[in-house]
Design a protein around this motif. Structure first.
Motif, mmCIF file in Angstrom:
data_model
loop_
_atom_site.group_PDB
_atom_site.id
_atom_site.type_symbol
_atom_site.label_atom_id
_atom_site.label_comp_id
_atom_site.label_asym_id
_atom_site.label_seq_id
_atom_site.Cartn_x
_atom_site.Cartn_y
_atom_site.Cartn_z
ATOM 1 N N TYR A 1 104.648 26.231 -24.610
ATOM 2 C CA TYR A 1 103.838 25.342 -25.434
ATOM 3 C C TYR A 1 102.347 25.665 -25.412
ATOM 4 N N SER A 2 101.958 26.813 -24.858
ATOM 5 C CA SER A 2 100.534 27.098 -24.686
ATOM 6 C C SER A 2 99.786 27.306 -25.997
ATOM 7 N N THR B 1 100.713 25.665 -28.978
ATOM 8 C CA THR B 1 100.953 24.574 -29.928
ATOM 9 C C THR B 1 99.622 23.909 -30.254
ATOM 10 N N GLN C 1 104.880 27.339 -32.328
ATOM 11 C CA GLN C 1 105.851 26.492 -31.646
ATOM 12 C C GLN C 1 106.864 27.344 -30.875
ATOM 13 N N PRO C 2 107.416 26.804 -29.776
ATOM 14 C CA PRO C 2 108.479 27.523 -29.080
ATOM 15 C C PRO C 2 109.619 27.838 -30.036
ATOM 16 N N ASN D 1 96.699 25.135 -26.541
ATOM 17 C CA ASN D 1 97.009 23.846 -25.928
ATOM 18 C C ASN D 1 96.543 23.918 -24.470
ATOM 19 N N GLU E 1 98.666 22.797 -21.446
ATOM 20 C CA GLU E 1 99.950 23.480 -21.209
ATOM 21 C C GLU E 1 99.801 24.984 -20.992
ATOM 22 N N SER E 2 98.560 25.483 -20.968
ATOM 23 C CA SER E 2 98.356 26.923 -20.966
ATOM 24 C C SER E 2 97.911 27.461 -19.611
#
Length: 103
Positions: A15-16, A18, A22-23, A76, A79-80
């Protein structure tokens, strides 16, 4: 270009990046992008993790030093895992520049 083998295909996991990537999305990468040109601020790249060479990252180039090192950052921030964690990355770690994505 992918059919002509001038691009490599990668699948985003994590999710880094987003909401931009997107995954599960697939992206095309130009592995020759930095053969004759230096990385530029704002490029989205695929790079080898500087400490875990089996791991590939998709990140923005947030800064470039004259000595060829790049500061990689995720879209993001919460999340990164990026250069805020592992520091500046040699341009030798860049596997290519992202040119497009599949929706």
């Amino acid at each position: 270009m992918w059919i002509l083998r001038r691009r490599s295909r990668f699948r985003v996991s994590g999710y880094s990046m987003t909401p931009l990537l997107q995954p599960g999305e697939e992206i095309l990468v130009d592995p020759q992008a930095y053969r004759h040109h230096s990385p530029k601020l704002g490029d989205i790249v695929v790079a080898r993790h500087p400490e875990r060479h089996d791991l590939q990252l998709v990140k923005w180039i947030g800064a470039v030093r004259r000595d060829g090192q790049c500061f990689l950052i995720g879209n993001n921030l919460t999340e990164s895992t990026d250069s805020r964690t592992f520091g500046w990355v040699s341009s030798d770690c860049l596997l290519g520049r992202v040119t497009s994505r599949f929706q």
